[in-house]
Enzyme design. Structure first.
Site, PDB file in Angstrom:
ATOM      1  N   HIS A  61      -1.822  -0.344   7.365  1.00 26.87           N
ATOM      2  CA  HIS A  61      -1.634  -1.785   7.124  1.00 26.87           C
ATOM      3  C   HIS A  61      -0.792  -1.906   5.872  1.00 26.87           C
ATOM      4  O   HIS A  61      -0.671  -0.938   5.110  1.00 26.87           O
ATOM      5  CB  HIS A  61      -2.999  -2.470   6.922  1.00 26.87           C
ATOM      6  CG  HIS A  61      -3.863  -1.751   5.931  1.00 26.87           C
ATOM      7  ND1 HIS A  61      -3.797  -1.982   4.586  1.00 26.87           N
ATOM      8  CD2 HIS A  61      -4.765  -0.746   6.099  1.00 26.87           C
ATOM      9  CE1 HIS A  61      -4.647  -1.172   3.969  1.00 26.87           C
ATOM     10  NE2 HIS A  61      -5.241  -0.399   4.851  1.00 26.87           N
ATOM     11  N   ASP A  99     -12.248   0.735   7.589  1.00 31.30           N
ATOM     12  CA  ASP A  99     -10.865   0.982   7.167  1.00 31.30           C
ATOM     13  C   ASP A  99     -10.549   2.473   7.228  1.00 31.30           C
ATOM     14  O   ASP A  99      -9.528   2.875   7.784  1.00 31.30           O
ATOM     15  CB  ASP A  99     -10.652   0.452   5.742  1.00 31.30           C
ATOM     16  CG  ASP A  99      -9.246   0.725   5.240  1.00 31.30           C
ATOM     17  OD1 ASP A  99      -8.315   0.065   5.739  1.00 31.30           O
ATOM     18  OD2 ASP A  99      -9.077   1.609   4.385  1.00 31.30           O
ATOM     19  N   ASP A 152     -13.733  -3.828   4.857  1.00 35.34           N
ATOM     20  CA  ASP A 152     -12.333  -3.418   4.684  1.00 35.34           C
ATOM     21  C   ASP A 152     -11.706  -3.030   6.029  1.00 35.34           C
ATOM     22  O   ASP A 152     -12.315  -2.292   6.808  1.00 35.34           O
ATOM     23  CB  ASP A 152     -12.274  -2.245   3.699  1.00 35.34           C
ATOM     24  CG  ASP A 152     -10.905  -2.097   3.076  1.00 35.34           C
ATOM     25  OD1 ASP A 152      -9.913  -2.009   3.831  1.00 35.34           O
ATOM     26  OD2 ASP A 152     -10.817  -2.073   1.836  1.00 35.34           O
ATOM     27  N   LEU A 181      -5.383   3.164  -7.004  1.00 34.66           N
ATOM     28  CA  LEU A 181      -6.780   2.791  -6.749  1.00 34.66           C
ATOM     29  C   LEU A 181      -7.731   3.964  -6.917  1.00 34.66           C
ATOM     30  O   LEU A 181      -8.918   3.774  -7.101  1.00 34.66           O
ATOM     31  CB  LEU A 181      -6.929   2.057  -5.409  1.00 34.66           C
ATOM     32  CG  LEU A 181      -7.223   2.774  -4.100  1.00 34.66           C
ATOM     33  CD1 LEU A 181      -7.220   1.785  -2.969  1.00 34.66           C
ATOM     34  CD2 LEU A 181      -6.315   3.895  -3.817  1.00 34.66           C
ATOM     35  N   THR A 228      -5.505  -3.302   0.167  1.00 34.47           N
ATOM     36  CA  THR A 228      -6.843  -3.635  -0.344  1.00 34.47           C
ATOM     37  C   THR A 228      -6.887  -4.336  -1.704  1.00 34.47           C
ATOM     38  O   THR A 228      -7.506  -5.385  -1.847  1.00 34.47           O
ATOM     39  CB  THR A 228      -7.685  -2.348  -0.408  1.00 34.47           C
ATOM     40  OG1 THR A 228      -7.781  -1.860   0.919  1.00 34.47           O
ATOM     41  CG2 THR A 228      -9.067  -2.608  -0.957  1.00 34.47           C
ATOM     42  N   ASN A 283      -1.690  -1.166  -4.083  1.00 38.14           N
ATOM     43  CA  ASN A 283      -2.768  -0.236  -4.466  1.00 38.14           C
ATOM     44  C   ASN A 283      -2.251   0.780  -5.476  1.00 38.14           C
ATOM     45  O   ASN A 283      -3.016   1.395  -6.209  1.00 38.14           O
ATOM     46  CB  ASN A 283      -3.259   0.536  -3.242  1.00 38.14           C
ATOM     47  CG  ASN A 283      -4.111  -0.322  -2.317  1.00 38.14           C
ATOM     48  OD1 ASN A 283      -4.565  -1.397  -2.695  1.00 38.14           O
ATOM     49  ND2 ASN A 283      -4.318   0.158  -1.097  1.00 38.14           N
ATOM     50  N   HIS A 290      -7.744   4.264   9.617  1.00 37.79           N
ATOM     51  CA  HIS A 290      -6.620   5.111   9.201  1.00 37.79           C
ATOM     52  C   HIS A 290      -6.645   6.444   9.938  1.00 37.79           C
ATOM     53  O   HIS A 290      -5.620   6.937  10.383  1.00 37.79           O
ATOM     54  CB  HIS A 290      -6.685   5.389   7.699  1.00 37.79           C
ATOM     55  CG  HIS A 290      -6.307   4.213   6.859  1.00 37.79           C
ATOM     56  ND1 HIS A 290      -5.065   3.640   6.894  1.00 37.79           N
ATOM     57  CD2 HIS A 290      -7.024   3.495   5.961  1.00 37.79           C
ATOM     58  CE1 HIS A 290      -5.021   2.619   6.051  1.00 37.79           C
ATOM     59  NE2 HIS A 290      -6.207   2.506   5.484  1.00 37.79           N
ATOM     60  N   ASP A 343     -10.088  -7.725   4.615  1.00 41.06           N
ATOM     61  CA  ASP A 343      -8.944  -7.832   3.701  1.00 41.06           C
ATOM     62  C   ASP A 343      -7.582  -7.654   4.360  1.00 41.06           C
ATOM     63  O   ASP A 343      -6.557  -7.856   3.700  1.00 41.06           O
ATOM     64  CB  ASP A 343      -9.104  -6.834   2.547  1.00 41.06           C
ATOM     65  CG  ASP A 343      -9.166  -5.398   3.033  1.00 41.06           C
ATOM     66  OD1 ASP A 343      -9.514  -5.157   4.206  1.00 41.06           O
ATOM     67  OD2 ASP A 343      -8.864  -4.489   2.222  1.00 41.06           O
ATOM     68  N   HIS A 344      -7.550  -7.264   5.620  1.00 42.14           N
ATOM     69  CA  HIS A 344      -6.297  -7.089   6.378  1.00 42.14           C
ATOM     70  C   HIS A 344      -6.685  -6.507   7.724  1.00 42.14           C
ATOM     71  O   HIS A 344      -7.851  -6.166   7.943  1.00 42.14           O
ATOM     72  CB  HIS A 344      -5.317  -6.137   5.669  1.00 42.14           C
ATOM     73  CG  HIS A 344      -5.951  -4.867   5.188  1.00 42.14           C
ATOM     74  ND1 HIS A 344      -6.378  -3.891   6.043  1.00 42.14           N
ATOM     75  CD2 HIS A 344      -6.278  -4.432   3.946  1.00 42.14           C
ATOM     76  CE1 HIS A 344      -6.912  -2.906   5.343  1.00 42.14           C
ATOM     77  NE2 HIS A 344      -6.893  -3.203   4.059  1.00 42.14           N
TER      78      HIS A 344
HETATM   79  P1  AMP Z   1      -6.734   0.431   1.737  1.00 44.03           P
HETATM   80  O1  AMP Z   1      -6.232   1.635   2.439  1.00 44.03           O
HETATM   81  O2  AMP Z   1      -5.687  -0.366   1.066  1.00 44.03           O
HETATM   82  O3  AMP Z   1      -7.507  -0.390   2.747  1.00 44.03           O
HETATM   83  O4  AMP Z   1      -7.782   0.901   0.640  1.00 44.03           O
HETATM   84  C1  AMP Z   1      -9.109   1.213   1.022  1.00 44.03           C
HETATM   85  C2  AMP Z   1      -9.756   2.082  -0.002  1.00 44.03           C
HETATM   86  O5  AMP Z   1      -9.838   1.424  -1.238  1.00 44.03           O
HETATM   87  C3  AMP Z   1     -11.185   2.420   0.306  1.00 44.03           C
HETATM   88  O6  AMP Z   1     -11.317   3.490   1.199  1.00 44.03           O
HETATM   89  C4  AMP Z   1     -11.743   2.771  -1.057  1.00 44.03           C
HETATM   90  O7  AMP Z   1     -11.654   4.142  -1.275  1.00 44.03           O
HETATM   91  C5  AMP Z   1     -10.821   2.062  -2.016  1.00 44.03           C
HETATM   92  N1  AMP Z   1     -11.531   1.052  -2.805  1.00 44.03           N
HETATM   93  C6  AMP Z   1     -12.063  -0.088  -2.349  1.00 44.03           C
HETATM   94  N2  AMP Z   1     -12.645  -0.791  -3.342  1.00 44.03           N
HETATM   95  C7  AMP Z   1     -12.480  -0.072  -4.461  1.00 44.03           C
HETATM   96  C8  AMP Z   1     -12.857  -0.254  -5.827  1.00 44.03           C
HETATM   97  N3  AMP Z   1     -13.523  -1.340  -6.220  1.00 44.03           N
HETATM   98  N4  AMP Z   1     -12.506   0.704  -6.714  1.00 44.03           N
HETATM   99  C9  AMP Z   1     -11.823   1.790  -6.305  1.00 44.03           C
HETATM  100  N5  AMP Z   1     -11.440   2.019  -5.044  1.00 44.03           N
HETATM  101  C10 AMP Z   1     -11.765   1.115  -4.124  1.00 44.03           C
HETATM  102 ZN    ZN Z   2      -8.319  -2.526   2.771  1.00 50.07          ZN
HETATM  103 ZN    ZN Z   3      -6.794   0.891   4.432  1.00 43.06          ZN
END
Ligand code: AMP
Ligand code: ZN
Ligand code: ZN
Length: 490
Positions: free
Chosen positions: A352, A202, A44, A114, A80, A101, A206, A249-250
């Site tokens: 992102h 990731d 990630d 999420l 994500t 998310n 952040h 993923d980004h």
């Molecule tokens: P983002 O900031 O969009 O990159 O989201 C990253 C976060 O998504 C990670 O730190 C995880 O906590 C969460 N995440 C990733 N995969 C899953 C999943 N399958 N179920 C729940 N949370 C997730």
């Molecule tokens: Zn991500």
């Molecule tokens: Zn992130």
């Protein structure tokens, strides 16, 4: 026979019939020959250029021994859940419906986040796409996922045979060991499709910012675990009998409190609903109409606001009913927030979610295994094309999708390393670099990397994009704007 024994024997007969039917079903559905297993790994938030910035012996090895794309163009929004679900379905968020998310579903009048386990596990949110593990299971293969957005939910009455409820605290070693254990299963039960997922790059990105020492240290640790994985596969004699896709993923861009826009300076937030914040805000009509919201934001610096119908076509984002009435996107490096939230004493340093064509939002892509010639190089690829690629690798009939296998076909057919050609042009709008592969090209323009499909000799196009090379001249259109006359540079 008593009534009871008669009932019992009738039940036994129906059970036997059911079991027999189930057995026949598995026999009939399972392909006679198992495909080469496919392992999809996501790191990630691993921006494509991180590999140039730290010591990455395992990733370097995968690049030497496989197909490496300069980067991967994801889907909007570069978040994500949206991007991971695009990779496994070959559909854009505007089609599969995982539009952020944090989402609002106006028909169900429910929210998704999420962090909300019940929502994350609820197949309702994912019905607009068919993930590759569903395609695989429904065509008689076995899937095993060590985390992937959507993998815990029942989608089309199907879940991976083996899956893990998301828990970011599970040590990376444990994830690797489980995947090796799955691959060590007897061949008739061994999973054909597997996933692995790592989030630390990731979260550090952040907290500390892109390419900060802490972020790169997390990347180095993941590289070491990937080294363990390769060593484990080698010890099992499987390293050359598995296809591995390593992706992210980004990307990640630097942000700061000073580059944050307070939405409540322009809008009365009690009069509408904001379902997502950050690089892009998703806003729903309430006491204010979409037109009024856009009008209130007119002239606000560092952002652009569109009603649903006016979202740029290139984003492929307008169509799903979960796409909000108004989409607001901040300039790269800028965030959309609110005054109370901005009082947060520890604001993020990396984020992102912007336009997927921005180079800093591009993820990365490596493929290694019997399907790929060692040392192959590709210009930027598109994440939406991964689903048809994975279907092909697993010998599956793909579900309807918006990807294009053609981009990868030349690489699958190549016996020897396949490289791409770089051509530079000086256009009236500025310098442009065209990286040209057999079926697609990446157009590097300023801070953007666009991916275009080949439409003929020297002709490339995609939604709102085109580039036509004619001898030493070229013409191009980006987002509906002409690049002017372009002359080839030596
Ligand atoms: P983002 O900031 O969009 O990159 O989201 C990253 C976060 O998504 C990670 O730190 C995880 O906590 C969460 N995440 C990733 N995969 C899953 C999943 N399958 N179920 C729940 N949370 C997730
Ligand atoms: Zn991500
Ligand atoms: Zn992130």
């Amino acid at each position: 026979m008593t009534r009871l024994t008669r009932a019992l024997s009738a039940a036994a007969v129906s059970l036997a019939v059911l079991l027999l039917a189930a057995a026949c079903q598995t026999d009939r559905d399972r392909p006679a020959e198992s495909p080469t297993p496919l392992l999809l790994i996501s790191i990630d938030g691993f921006r494509h250029d991180y590999i140039e910035r730290f010591d990455s012996p395992t990733i370097d090895r995968l690049i030497r021994e496989g197909l490496h794309a300069d980067s991967m163009h994801h889907a909007f929004p570069t978040k994500t859940f949206a991007t991971h679900y695009t990779m496994v379905t070959g559909r854009y968020p505007g089609t599969h419906g995982v539009v952020a998310n944090n989402m609002w579903d106006p028909r169900r009048e429910a929210s998704f986040s999420l962090g909300d386990r019940e929502a994350v596990n609820d197949g309702f949110w994912y019905q607009g796409g068919e993930p590759i593990w569903v395609t695989a299971e429904q065509q008689g293969l076995t899937a095993a996922t060590y985390f992937w957005p959507g993998s815990e939910a029942v989608i089309q009455r199907t879940r991976p045979t083996h899956f893990k409820p998301y828990d970011g605290r599970v040590p990376h070693e444990e994830r690797i060991d489980q995947v090796l254990d799955w691959l060590a299963m007897p061949s008739e039960r061994r999973p054909d499709f597997l996933t692995l997922y790592f989030s630390r790059v990731d979260s550090r990105g952040h907290g500390a910012g892109p390419a900060a020492p802490e972020t790169l240290a997390a990347a180095e640790e993941v590289d070491a675990r990937l080294g363990d994985l390769l060593a484990g596969l080698e010890a099992m004699g499987m390293l050359d009998r598995i296809n591995i896709l390593l992706v992210s993923d980004h990307g990640m861009d630097a942000v700061s409190r000073e580059r944050t826009i307070a939405l409540d300076e322009y809008l009365d937030l009690s009069k509408l609903r904001v379902s997502d914040w950050g690089p892009a805000a998703q806003i729903w009509e309430g006491e204010m109409s979409a037109g009024e919201i856009v009008a209130a934001l007119e002239g606000a610096p560092h952002l652009r606001a569109w009603t649903r119908e006016n979202i740029p076509d290139r984003y492929r984002f307008g169509s799903h009913y979960r796409v909000p009435d108004v989409l607001v996107e901040a300039d790269p490096g800028w965030l959309i927030s609110s005054k109370p939230y901005m009082a947060n004493p520890d604001p993020p340093r990396g984020m992102h979610g912007w336009d997927p064509a921005l180079a800093v939002m591009h993820g990365f892509f490596i493929a290694r295994g019997p399907a790929f010639a060692a040392g192959s190089r590709s210009p930027a690829v598109r994440s939406v094309d991964l689903y048809p690629l994975m279907s092909e690798l697993l010998g599956l009939e793909p579900a309807e999708n918006e990807g294009r296998l053609a981009v990868f076909e030349p690489y699958l057919e190549a016996r020897r390393a396949l490289d791409y050609r770089v051509e530079r042009f000086d256009c009236e709008a500025g310098p442009v670099e065209a990286r040209i592969a057999p079926e697609h090209m990446a157009l590097h323009v300023g801070e953007f990397i666009h991916v275009l499909d080949r439409r003929g000799e020297g002709r490339f196009a995609s939604i709102d994009l085109s580039f036509v090379i004619d001898g030493d001249r070229a013409r191009g259109v980006v987002d509906g704007r002409s690049l002017g006359e372009c002359r080839r540079l030596p």
